[in-house]
Design a protein around this motif. Structure first.
Motif, PDB file in Angstrom:
ATOM      1  N   HIS A 169       5.410  -4.079  -4.134  1.00 60.67           N
ATOM      2  CA  HIS A 169       5.178  -5.515  -4.337  1.00 60.67           C
ATOM      3  C   HIS A 169       6.483  -6.318  -4.286  1.00 60.67           C
ATOM      4  O   HIS A 169       6.440  -7.544  -4.155  1.00 60.67           O
ATOM      5  CB  HIS A 169       4.467  -5.776  -5.675  1.00 60.67           C
ATOM      6  CG  HIS A 169       5.298  -5.433  -6.866  1.00 60.67           C
ATOM      7  ND1 HIS A 169       5.323  -4.175  -7.417  1.00 60.67           N
ATOM      8  CD2 HIS A 169       6.157  -6.180  -7.606  1.00 60.67           C
ATOM      9  CE1 HIS A 169       6.156  -4.158  -8.445  1.00 60.67           C
ATOM     10  NE2 HIS A 169       6.677  -5.371  -8.589  1.00 60.67           N
ATOM     11  N   GLN A 174       4.344 -10.259   4.173  1.00 66.06           N
ATOM     12  CA  GLN A 174       3.304  -9.364   4.673  1.00 66.06           C
ATOM     13  C   GLN A 174       3.785  -8.601   5.901  1.00 66.06           C
ATOM     14  O   GLN A 174       3.490  -7.414   6.062  1.00 66.06           O
ATOM     15  CB  GLN A 174       2.041 -10.172   5.011  1.00 66.06           C
ATOM     16  CG  GLN A 174       0.854  -9.338   5.487  1.00 66.06           C
ATOM     17  CD  GLN A 174       0.200  -8.542   4.375  1.00 66.06           C
ATOM     18  OE1 GLN A 174       0.680  -8.512   3.233  1.00 66.06           O
ATOM     19  NE2 GLN A 174      -0.910  -7.886   4.684  1.00 66.06           N
ATOM     20  N   LYS A 177       5.831  -5.756   4.709  1.00 60.50           N
ATOM     21  CA  LYS A 177       4.971  -4.711   4.143  1.00 60.50           C
ATOM     22  C   LYS A 177       4.421  -3.826   5.246  1.00 60.50           C
ATOM     23  O   LYS A 177       4.428  -2.592   5.147  1.00 60.50           O
ATOM     24  CB  LYS A 177       3.795  -5.340   3.379  1.00 60.50           C
ATOM     25  CG  LYS A 177       4.120  -6.032   2.085  1.00 60.50           C
ATOM     26  CD  LYS A 177       2.797  -6.413   1.420  1.00 60.50           C
ATOM     27  CE  LYS A 177       2.984  -7.361   0.268  1.00 60.50           C
ATOM     28  NZ  LYS A 177       3.405  -8.705   0.704  1.00 60.50           N
ATOM     29  N   GLU A 198       0.029   0.131  -7.953  1.00 58.37           N
ATOM     30  CA  GLU A 198       0.414  -1.274  -8.079  1.00 58.37           C
ATOM     31  C   GLU A 198      -0.481  -2.014  -9.071  1.00 58.37           C
ATOM     32  O   GLU A 198      -1.670  -1.696  -9.201  1.00 58.37           O
ATOM     33  CB  GLU A 198       0.283  -1.993  -6.722  1.00 58.37           C
ATOM     34  CG  GLU A 198       1.405  -1.714  -5.742  1.00 58.37           C
ATOM     35  CD  GLU A 198       2.723  -2.358  -6.143  1.00 58.37           C
ATOM     36  OE1 GLU A 198       2.709  -3.256  -7.012  1.00 58.37           O
ATOM     37  OE2 GLU A 198       3.764  -1.967  -5.580  1.00 58.37           O
ATOM     38  N   LEU A 200      -2.401  -5.534  -9.463  1.00 60.62           N
ATOM     39  CA  LEU A 200      -2.988  -6.400  -8.449  1.00 60.62           C
ATOM     40  C   LEU A 200      -3.046  -7.846  -8.932  1.00 60.62           C
ATOM     41  O   LEU A 200      -3.013  -8.110 -10.137  1.00 60.62           O
ATOM     42  CB  LEU A 200      -4.409  -5.937  -8.100  1.00 60.62           C
ATOM     43  CG  LEU A 200      -4.539  -4.573  -7.426  1.00 60.62           C
ATOM     44  CD1 LEU A 200      -6.003  -4.304  -7.087  1.00 60.62           C
ATOM     45  CD2 LEU A 200      -3.680  -4.482  -6.180  1.00 60.62           C
ATOM     46  N   ARG A 219      -5.980  -6.803  -3.654  1.00 59.65           N
ATOM     47  CA  ARG A 219      -6.460  -5.608  -2.965  1.00 59.65           C
ATOM     48  C   ARG A 219      -6.646  -5.900  -1.481  1.00 59.65           C
ATOM     49  O   ARG A 219      -6.323  -5.065  -0.627  1.00 59.65           O
ATOM     50  CB  ARG A 219      -7.781  -5.151  -3.581  1.00 59.65           C
ATOM     51  CG  ARG A 219      -8.349  -3.890  -2.954  1.00 59.65           C
ATOM     52  CD  ARG A 219      -9.711  -3.546  -3.541  1.00 59.65           C
ATOM     53  NE  ARG A 219     -10.150  -2.233  -3.116  1.00 59.65           N
ATOM     54  CZ  ARG A 219     -10.740  -1.975  -1.948  1.00 59.65           C
ATOM     55  NH1 ARG A 219     -10.945  -2.973  -1.089  1.00 59.65           N
ATOM     56  NH2 ARG A 219     -11.112  -0.748  -1.641  1.00 59.65           N
ATOM     57  N   THR A 221      -5.039  -8.035   0.400  1.00 53.60           N
ATOM     58  CA  THR A 221      -3.730  -8.078   1.056  1.00 53.60           C
ATOM     59  C   THR A 221      -3.242  -6.683   1.395  1.00 53.60           C
ATOM     60  O   THR A 221      -2.764  -6.405   2.503  1.00 53.60           O
ATOM     61  CB  THR A 221      -2.708  -8.798   0.163  1.00 53.60           C
ATOM     62  OG1 THR A 221      -3.094 -10.159   0.005  1.00 53.60           O
ATOM     63  CG2 THR A 221      -1.313  -8.743   0.764  1.00 53.60           C
ATOM     64  N   TRP A 222      -3.366  -5.770   0.438  1.00 51.45           N
ATOM     65  CA  TRP A 222      -2.907  -4.399   0.675  1.00 51.45           C
ATOM     66  C   TRP A 222      -3.784  -3.696   1.705  1.00 51.45           C
ATOM     67  O   TRP A 222      -3.281  -2.958   2.558  1.00 51.45           O
ATOM     68  CB  TRP A 222      -2.873  -3.606  -0.630  1.00 51.45           C
ATOM     69  CG  TRP A 222      -1.741  -4.004  -1.531  1.00 51.45           C
ATOM     70  CD1 TRP A 222      -1.820  -4.540  -2.781  1.00 51.45           C
ATOM     71  CD2 TRP A 222      -0.334  -3.904  -1.236  1.00 51.45           C
ATOM     72  NE1 TRP A 222      -0.565  -4.781  -3.287  1.00 51.45           N
ATOM     73  CE2 TRP A 222       0.363  -4.399  -2.366  1.00 51.45           C
ATOM     74  CE3 TRP A 222       0.386  -3.456  -0.138  1.00 51.45           C
ATOM     75  CZ2 TRP A 222       1.746  -4.446  -2.414  1.00 51.45           C
ATOM     76  CZ3 TRP A 222       1.767  -3.496  -0.189  1.00 51.45           C
ATOM     77  CH2 TRP A 222       2.438  -3.983  -1.318  1.00 51.45           C
ATOM     78  N   ARG A 223      -5.095  -3.920   1.647  1.00 53.00           N
ATOM     79  CA  ARG A 223      -5.977  -3.277   2.623  1.00 53.00           C
ATOM     80  C   ARG A 223      -5.613  -3.709   4.035  1.00 53.00           C
ATOM     81  O   ARG A 223      -5.528  -2.876   4.951  1.00 53.00           O
ATOM     82  CB  ARG A 223      -7.439  -3.612   2.314  1.00 53.00           C
ATOM     83  CG  ARG A 223      -8.423  -3.009   3.321  1.00 53.00           C
ATOM     84  CD  ARG A 223      -9.865  -3.198   2.853  1.00 53.00           C
ATOM     85  NE  ARG A 223     -10.181  -4.598   2.667  1.00 53.00           N
ATOM     86  CZ  ARG A 223     -10.514  -5.443   3.645  1.00 53.00           C
ATOM     87  NH1 ARG A 223     -10.559  -5.027   4.901  1.00 53.00           N
ATOM     88  NH2 ARG A 223     -10.805  -6.701   3.386  1.00 53.00           N
ATOM     89  N   ALA A 225      -2.737  -4.731   5.081  1.00 53.11           N
ATOM     90  CA  ALA A 225      -1.440  -4.158   5.444  1.00 53.11           C
ATOM     91  C   ALA A 225      -1.587  -2.701   5.875  1.00 53.11           C
ATOM     92  O   ALA A 225      -0.993  -2.277   6.876  1.00 53.11           O
ATOM     93  CB  ALA A 225      -0.470  -4.280   4.275  1.00 53.11           C
ATOM     94  N   GLU A 236      -9.216   3.260  -3.353  1.00 54.58           N
ATOM     95  CA  GLU A 236      -8.640   2.747  -4.593  1.00 54.58           C
ATOM     96  C   GLU A 236      -9.349   3.352  -5.789  1.00 54.58           C
ATOM     97  O   GLU A 236     -10.577   3.424  -5.828  1.00 54.58           O
ATOM     98  CB  GLU A 236      -8.760   1.227  -4.666  1.00 54.58           C
ATOM     99  CG  GLU A 236      -8.213   0.639  -5.962  1.00 54.58           C
ATOM    100  CD  GLU A 236      -8.594  -0.825  -6.164  1.00 54.58           C
ATOM    101  OE1 GLU A 236      -8.072  -1.446  -7.124  1.00 54.58           O
ATOM    102  OE2 GLU A 236      -9.422  -1.339  -5.383  1.00 54.58           O
TER     103      GLU A 236
END
Length: 250
Positions: A169, A174, A177, A198, A200, A219, A221-223, A225, A236
């Protein structure tokens, strides 16, 4: 080398690394009460404002104590949610942002594995005051290498597991990342995985950290990426209501 954690070390770290936030908060509280000498505040308004500040200062410490000092995070029992059988040997990569509390523990957990540690901190890109302070007290695992987030000096398809533990983080962009995760994808053997832990940007962390939850990412955003980096799975599981474990396979 065994890394022994002091009692309440998690909370002490939060206080130390974010002391500018607490100094500012207590200064505002003190100014608020001193202002009653000059301004006739309605008592209920004063206490509502003061309660909001006190909540914002104290609740993150209680949550941090729960997550980092009492939940077993640093015992790594949560790895059982990731590995049905722990790998006995192989190459493990641990990537941090200049504050490393986990590499020595990983070596204890995986004594037959080779542990390679990389630090992606860049003072021009990663400008949070807390991370600068954390770097000054971090233990350094032997042969830790400083890297750019878009270039990890290992060959393709050589790594069994990449760990990103409460570090990713710190990358605010982005695009950056995705670059880091593409490098992780390149390194992983077929069947290899990235394990990321992380906080969230979600409701439990809003209750815990108020506006500070914006330091984290959602979540979704990470997915996005991980998908952009080429990972085929994105799973998750929750470790406490405030932390997520992402288990993403090549």
């Amino acid at each position: 080398m065994e890394q022994n954690r002091r009692q309440f070390q998690g909370v002490l770290n939060i206080l130390s690394f974010n002391r500018h936030y607490y100094v500012f908060g207590f200064a505002v509280l003190l100014s608020l009460f001193i202002s009653r000498l000059f301004i006739e505040w309605p008592a209920d308004v004063l206490w509502i404002i003061a309660s909001a500040f006190i909540y914002g200062l104290l609740i993150p410490l209680f949550v941090s104590a729960y997550v980092y000092d009492f939940s077993g995070y640093y015992r790594f029992d949560w790895l059982k949610q990731v590995f049905q059988e722990w790998p006995e040997a192989g190459l493990i990569v641990n990537i941090n942002a200049g504050f490393d509390e986990t590499s020595f523990i990983l070596k204890e957990k995986f004594p037959l594995s080779e542990i390679r540690v990389f630090d992606f901190y860049n003072s021009k890109r990663h400008t949070e005051p807390a991370i600068k302070r954390a770097r000054k007290v971090s233990m350094i695992y032997p042969n830790t290498k400083t890297i750019s987030s878009d270039s990890i000096p290992l060959q393709d398809k050589t790594v069994d597991v990449v760990f990103l533990l409460s570090a990713a983080h710190e990358i605010r962009s982005q695009e950056e990342k995705v670059m880091l995760l593409k490098e992780c994808h390149r390194l992983c053997k077929p069947g290899g995985k990235v394990v990321m832990v992380e906080h969230l940007r979600d409701f439990p962390n809003f209750l815990a950290f108020s506006v500070g939850f914006t330091h984290f990412f959602s979540r979704t955003t990470w997915r996005h990426a991980f998908e952009a980096a080429g990972f085929s799975t994105f799973n998750e599981t929750k470790f406490t209501p405030f932390m997520s474990i992402f288990n993403c396979s090549h």
